[in-house]
Write a protein that holds these residues in place. Sequence first.
Motif, PDB file in Angstrom:
ATOM      1  N   GLY A 110       0.789  -1.224   0.000  1.00  0.00           N
ATOM      2  CA  GLY A 110       0.000   0.000   0.000  1.00  0.00           C
ATOM      3  C   GLY A 110       0.824   1.278   0.000  1.00  0.00           C
ATOM      4  O   GLY A 110       0.330   2.338   0.379  1.00  0.00           O
ATOM      5  N   PHE A 111       2.101   1.204  -0.440  1.00  0.00           N
ATOM      6  CA  PHE A 111       2.907   2.421  -0.538  1.00  0.00           C
ATOM      7  C   PHE A 111       2.251   3.361  -1.535  1.00  0.00           C
ATOM      8  O   PHE A 111       1.742   2.931  -2.571  1.00  0.00           O
ATOM      9  N   VAL A 112       2.274   4.650  -1.246  1.00  0.00           N
ATOM     10  CA  VAL A 112       1.613   5.635  -2.094  1.00  0.00           C
ATOM     11  C   VAL A 112       2.635   6.376  -2.941  1.00  0.00           C
ATOM     12  O   VAL A 112       3.641   6.870  -2.429  1.00  0.00           O
ATOM     13  N   ASP A 113       2.353   6.447  -4.232  1.00  0.00           N
ATOM     14  CA  ASP A 113       3.126   7.277  -5.146  1.00  0.00           C
ATOM     15  C   ASP A 113       2.199   8.384  -5.637  1.00  0.00           C
ATOM     16  O   ASP A 113       1.023   8.154  -5.907  1.00  0.00           O
ATOM     17  N   ASP A 114       2.745   9.599  -5.748  1.00  0.00           N
ATOM     18  CA  ASP A 114       1.996  10.741  -6.256  1.00  0.00           C
ATOM     19  C   ASP A 114       2.381  10.973  -7.707  1.00  0.00           C
ATOM     20  O   ASP A 114       3.565  10.921  -8.056  1.00  0.00           O
ATOM     21  N   ILE A 115       1.377  11.234  -8.540  1.00  0.00           N
ATOM     22  CA  ILE A 115       1.602  11.467  -9.953  1.00  0.00           C
ATOM     23  C   ILE A 115       0.948  12.796 -10.329  1.00  0.00           C
ATOM     24  O   ILE A 115      -0.257  12.981 -10.136  1.00  0.00           O
ATOM     25  N   SER A 116       1.761  13.717 -10.848  1.00  0.00           N
ATOM     26  CA  SER A 116       1.281  15.022 -11.269  1.00  0.00           C
ATOM     27  C   SER A 116       1.393  15.117 -12.781  1.00  0.00           C
ATOM     28  O   SER A 116       2.409  14.728 -13.361  1.00  0.00           O
ATOM     29  N   PHE A 117       0.368  15.652 -13.408  1.00  0.00           N
ATOM     30  CA  PHE A 117       0.306  15.768 -14.869  1.00  0.00           C
ATOM     31  C   PHE A 117      -0.122  17.175 -15.236  1.00  0.00           C
ATOM     32  O   PHE A 117      -1.016  17.745 -14.597  1.00  0.00           O
ATOM     33  N   ARG A 118       0.488  17.717 -16.266  1.00  0.00           N
ATOM     34  CA  ARG A 118       0.071  19.015 -16.798  1.00  0.00           C
ATOM     35  C   ARG A 118       0.100  18.938 -18.306  1.00  0.00           C
ATOM     36  O   ARG A 118       1.107  18.577 -18.905  1.00  0.00           O
ATOM     37  N   ALA A 119      -1.052  19.229 -18.953  1.00  0.00           N
ATOM     38  CA  ALA A 119      -1.114  19.354 -20.408  1.00  0.00           C
ATOM     39  C   ALA A 119      -0.702  20.783 -20.748  1.00  0.00           C
ATOM     40  O   ALA A 119      -1.232  21.740 -20.177  1.00  0.00           O
ATOM     41  N   ILE A 120       0.243  20.926 -21.657  1.00  0.00           N
ATOM     42  CA  ILE A 120       0.812  22.235 -21.994  1.00  0.00           C
ATOM     43  C   ILE A 120       0.470  22.581 -23.439  1.00  0.00           C
ATOM     44  O   ILE A 120       0.940  21.901 -24.361  1.00  0.00           O
ATOM     45  N   PRO A 121      -0.345  23.610 -23.643  1.00  0.00           N
ATOM     46  CA  PRO A 121      -0.685  23.997 -25.019  1.00  0.00           C
ATOM     47  C   PRO A 121       0.541  24.526 -25.761  1.00  0.00           C
ATOM     48  O   PRO A 121       1.334  25.276 -25.200  1.00  0.00           O
ATOM     49  N   LEU A 122       0.686  24.124 -27.021  1.00  0.00           N
ATOM     50  CA  LEU A 122       1.767  24.627 -27.861  1.00  0.00           C
ATOM     51  C   LEU A 122       1.210  25.448 -29.019  1.00  0.00           C
ATOM     52  O   LEU A 122       1.787  26.452 -29.404  1.00  0.00           O
ATOM     53  N   ALA A 123       0.114  24.982 -29.595  1.00  0.00           N
ATOM     54  CA  ALA A 123      -0.562  25.644 -30.711  1.00  0.00           C
ATOM     55  C   ALA A 123      -2.013  25.180 -30.683  1.00  0.00           C
ATOM     56  O   ALA A 123      -2.414  24.448 -29.771  1.00  0.00           O
ATOM     57  N   ALA A 124      -2.785  25.572 -31.676  1.00  0.00           N
ATOM     58  CA  ALA A 124      -4.214  25.235 -31.684  1.00  0.00           C
ATOM     59  C   ALA A 124      -4.462  23.732 -31.533  1.00  0.00           C
ATOM     60  O   ALA A 124      -5.309  23.323 -30.757  1.00  0.00           O
ATOM     61  N   ASN A 125      -3.745  22.920 -32.244  1.00  0.00           N
ATOM     62  CA  ASN A 125      -3.933  21.473 -32.159  1.00  0.00           C
ATOM     63  C   ASN A 125      -2.628  20.749 -31.839  1.00  0.00           C
ATOM     64  O   ASN A 125      -2.374  19.655 -32.342  1.00  0.00           O
ATOM     65  N   ARG A 126      -1.821  21.369 -30.997  1.00  0.00           N
ATOM     66  CA  ARG A 126      -0.567  20.749 -30.551  1.00  0.00           C
ATOM     67  C   ARG A 126      -0.391  21.019 -29.068  1.00  0.00           C
ATOM     68  O   ARG A 126      -0.679  22.105 -28.583  1.00  0.00           O
ATOM     69  N   SER A 127       0.077  20.011 -28.362  1.00  0.00           N
ATOM     70  CA  SER A 127       0.338  20.175 -26.926  1.00  0.00           C
ATOM     71  C   SER A 127       1.410  19.174 -26.515  1.00  0.00           C
ATOM     72  O   SER A 127       1.777  18.278 -27.261  1.00  0.00           O
ATOM     73  N   THR A 128       1.897  19.356 -25.306  1.00  0.00           N
ATOM     74  CA  THR A 128       2.872  18.451 -24.731  1.00  0.00           C
ATOM     75  C   THR A 128       2.509  18.262 -23.262  1.00  0.00           C
ATOM     76  O   THR A 128       1.473  18.768 -22.817  1.00  0.00           O
ATOM     77  N   VAL A 129       3.330  17.538 -22.535  1.00  0.00           N
ATOM     78  CA  VAL A 129       3.002  17.210 -21.146  1.00  0.00           C
ATOM     79  C   VAL A 129       4.183  17.433 -20.212  1.00  0.00           C
ATOM     80  O   VAL A 129       5.335  17.426 -20.626  1.00  0.00           O
ATOM     81  N   ALA A 130       3.865  17.606 -18.959  1.00  0.00           N
ATOM     82  CA  ALA A 130       4.812  17.487 -17.859  1.00  0.00           C
ATOM     83  C   ALA A 130       4.199  16.450 -16.925  1.00  0.00           C
ATOM     84  O   ALA A 130       3.030  16.567 -16.537  1.00  0.00           O
ATOM     85  N   ILE A 131       4.961  15.413 -16.610  1.00  0.00           N
ATOM     86  CA  ILE A 131       4.494  14.342 -15.732  1.00  0.00           C
ATOM     87  C   ILE A 131       5.575  14.082 -14.694  1.00  0.00           C
ATOM     88  O   ILE A 131       6.734  13.858 -15.042  1.00  0.00           O
ATOM     89  N   TYR A 132       5.160  14.106 -13.439  1.00  0.00           N
ATOM     90  CA  TYR A 132       6.098  13.871 -12.337  1.00  0.00           C
ATOM     91  C   TYR A 132       5.504  12.811 -11.420  1.00  0.00           C
ATOM     92  O   TYR A 132       4.457  13.006 -10.809  1.00  0.00           O
ATOM     93  N   SER A 133       6.181  11.664 -11.341  1.00  0.00           N
ATOM     94  CA  SER A 133       5.743  10.553 -10.507  1.00  0.00           C
ATOM     95  C   SER A 133       6.806  10.304  -9.461  1.00  0.00           C
ATOM     96  O   SER A 133       7.991  10.223  -9.775  1.00  0.00           O
ATOM     97  N   ARG A 134       6.374  10.200  -8.186  1.00  0.00           N
ATOM     98  CA  ARG A 134       7.347  10.028  -7.108  1.00  0.00           C
ATOM     99  C   ARG A 134       6.745   9.257  -5.943  1.00  0.00           C
ATOM    100  O   ARG A 134       5.541   9.290  -5.697  1.00  0.00           O
ATOM    101  N   ALA A 135       7.651   8.576  -5.220  1.00  0.00           N
ATOM    102  CA  ALA A 135       7.267   7.818  -4.038  1.00  0.00           C
ATOM    103  C   ALA A 135       7.157   8.765  -2.850  1.00  0.00           C
ATOM    104  O   ALA A 135       7.934   9.700  -2.727  1.00  0.00           O
ATOM    105  N   ARG A 136       6.190   8.513  -1.977  1.00  0.00           N
ATOM    106  CA  ARG A 136       6.065   9.317  -0.753  1.00  0.00           C
ATOM    107  C   ARG A 136       7.063   8.890   0.308  1.00  0.00           C
ATOM    108  O   ARG A 136       7.519   9.695   1.105  1.00  0.00           O
ATOM    109  N   VAL A 137       7.354   7.602   0.367  1.00  0.00           N
ATOM    110  CA  VAL A 137       8.299   7.099   1.369  1.00  0.00           C
ATOM    111  C   VAL A 137       9.362   6.259   0.680  1.00  0.00           C
ATOM    112  O   VAL A 137       9.153   5.729  -0.404  1.00  0.00           O
ATOM    113  N   GLY A 138      10.488   6.124   1.344  1.00  0.00           N
ATOM    114  CA  GLY A 138      11.557   5.279   0.846  1.00  0.00           C
ATOM    115  C   GLY A 138      12.566   6.045   0.017  1.00  0.00           C
ATOM    116  O   GLY A 138      12.313   7.151  -0.450  1.00  0.00           O
TER     117      GLY A 138
END
Length: 176
Positions: free
Chosen positions: A125-153
């Motif tokens: 039951g260890f918890v990992d946090d995952i953060s996501f951000r969709a980043i607009p680049l143009a009208a029909n283009r985008s990219t992402v920022a994704i950060y996944s990390r363990a809370r303990v250990g």
Amino acid sequence: MPGRATSGVVRQTIRWTVAAALLLLVWSVQAGAAAEGSDETAMREPRLTDFASLQTPDSPNAWLVAPPAYTAAKPNEDAADFAIDAVRLADAWQTVLRQQPRTTISLVSADGLQIEAEQRSAVFGFVDDISFRAIPLAANRSTVAIYSRARVGYWDLGVNRRRVRAWIELLGKQLA
């Protein structure tokens, strides 16, 4: 001679028993830390990750995918571009999250482009946090920022790296 063979087996059995006991002790300490952390984190209010000022730990228990210079931290991998607008990309990410076992969405930003989630490990039951951000680049283009990390250990055995890569692959399939 049979006495020598028997004593060798006994020594080997003792070694394996000690190794197993030490392993169980380490796991129980980590499980106890996770349980303590879960009480504390269950009471805390989820917050959106500030990618602009993000600092990643020195420990190998996190993975960051982002465009170059998008975060204060150096990404482990550069993010790919997607031929879709950022809102639809974020919606597709939520679909990917809902398909994952033991995963819950804890917060979505007002614009819908940032999503905070957590996933618990199956056994302890260890918890990992995952953060996501969709980043607009143009009208029909985008990219992402994704950060996944363990809370303990200190070390996560590469879980966060594999998770992010697998979920990005699922995101691509979701968009296909």
